[in-house]
Design an enzyme around this catalytic site. Sequence first.
Site, PDB file in Angstrom:
ATOM      1  N   TYR A 152      -9.250 -10.621  -7.038  1.00 20.71           N
ATOM      2  CA  TYR A 152      -8.320 -10.623  -8.161  1.00 20.71           C
ATOM      3  C   TYR A 152      -8.520 -11.822  -9.067  1.00 20.71           C
ATOM      4  CZ  TYR A 152      -6.248  -6.993  -5.355  1.00 20.71           C
ATOM      5  OH  TYR A 152      -6.072  -5.847  -4.624  1.00 20.71           O
ATOM      6  N   HIS A 163      -2.585   2.355  -5.711  1.00 23.03           N
ATOM      7  CA  HIS A 163      -3.408   1.173  -5.430  1.00 23.03           C
ATOM      8  C   HIS A 163      -3.680   0.396  -6.713  1.00 23.03           C
ATOM      9  CE1 HIS A 163      -5.215  -0.607  -1.910  1.00 23.03           C
ATOM     10  NE2 HIS A 163      -6.291  -0.924  -2.599  1.00 23.03           N
ATOM     11  N   ARG A 173       0.846  -1.186   0.000  1.00 22.76           N
ATOM     12  CA  ARG A 173       0.000   0.000   0.000  1.00 22.76           C
ATOM     13  C   ARG A 173       0.884   1.239   0.000  1.00 22.76           C
ATOM     14  NH1 ARG A 173      -1.874  -3.645   3.932  1.00 22.76           N
ATOM     15  NH2 ARG A 173      -3.970  -4.491   3.527  1.00 22.76           N
ATOM     16  N   HIS A 230      -3.471  -9.079   3.363  1.00 19.54           N
ATOM     17  CA  HIS A 230      -4.918  -9.123   3.550  1.00 19.54           C
ATOM     18  C   HIS A 230      -5.248  -9.981   4.776  1.00 19.54           C
ATOM     19  CE1 HIS A 230      -5.863  -8.242  -0.965  1.00 19.54           C
ATOM     20  NE2 HIS A 230      -5.739  -7.139  -0.255  1.00 19.54           N
ATOM     21  N   LYS A 236      -1.494  -2.868   8.136  1.00 20.69           N
ATOM     22  CA  LYS A 236      -2.639  -2.494   8.952  1.00 20.69           C
ATOM     23  C   LYS A 236      -2.620  -3.252  10.272  1.00 20.69           C
ATOM     24  CE  LYS A 236      -5.895  -1.196   5.277  1.00 20.69           C
ATOM     25  NZ  LYS A 236      -7.212  -1.472   4.662  1.00 20.69           N
ATOM     26  N   ARG A 244      -0.892  -1.869  -7.136  1.00 20.69           N
ATOM     27  CA  ARG A 244      -1.083  -2.989  -6.200  1.00 20.69           C
ATOM     28  C   ARG A 244      -2.043  -4.016  -6.806  1.00 20.69           C
ATOM     29  NH1 ARG A 244      -1.204  -4.384  -0.607  1.00 20.69           N
ATOM     30  NH2 ARG A 244      -3.240  -4.971   0.223  1.00 20.69           N
TER      31      ARG A 244
END
Length: 309
Positions: free
Chosen positions: A288, A253, A158, A279, A182, A256
């Site tokens: 994806y 993004h 990210r 994730h 995150k 990404r």
Amino acid sequence: MNADDAPESPAVPREVLAEFERHLRAERGVSPHTLRAYLGDIQDLCRYATEVGVSGVEALDVAVLRAWLARQHSVGRSRATLARRTAAARTFTAYLFRRGLIPDDPGLLLGTPQRLRDLPAVLAQDQVARLLDDMTAEGPLGLRDRAVLEVLYATGVRVSELCGLDVDDLDTERQTVRVLGKGSKERTVPMGDPAARAVQDWLRYGRPELATEHSGPALFLGARGGRLHPTSARRIVHTRIAEVGDMPDLSPHGLRHSAATHLLEGGADLRSVQEMLGHASLQTTQIYTQVSVERLKQVHRQAHPRGAE
């Protein structure tokens, strides 16, 4: 607005909101964006609860939560917003229950609205090759820009993770980078030869030209020597794509998304891609696979003799 600035509510005392904010920061480790969103959602819930006569936090039951969410739907909130507000409410009631402020957790009875997710825009593999291979890298800023794009595409990180990288996060021998994602979760992501060479060129010939006493350990620097800001990184990507022309304008993004899609097209398994992207849920990574299937269907329609009427 933070919890300490929230108006006093008969439904939820201000000090409870302040403790909830500290819980999100210290124990949950949520991102600043999620923190602002959740606090705003819960403050809106408190205003609604006051309007409908809820006089104490113990009366914040599932009927109030559902009525609040129904109002959000009636005023046209998107599915994504409804899903986030549901998640915020569930996080809040779980916190209240653990604190012993409510007898049971009404958030467990809430369903989660399914988000209708658009397929992310991606570059084709030949477009990425054109973007990276033909990029001019003159001067320290040119070297930096090349390294930024190479790392974004090679690792799929990210933009906030990219800008948070320090020089010591690189392992040039193993060609890996340590990423803080995150929830303060750390992961190690590989990068290939082109990205490694671009970063080494930046560190050897570019970064020393921009570094100042205030640069600290930051890997990527802005023009004035400070840590590169995500806004500047986005501008770099947009500018460099525009220079190539004849390809969609994507954000970091988008690179990404492109990296993830190309990994799956090349035979990578979902679990590996999930780990690389950081994730929390495999369901997020599965978007994806839809991109790859849609592209395959488009090729079939265009190339197969009976692919389209």
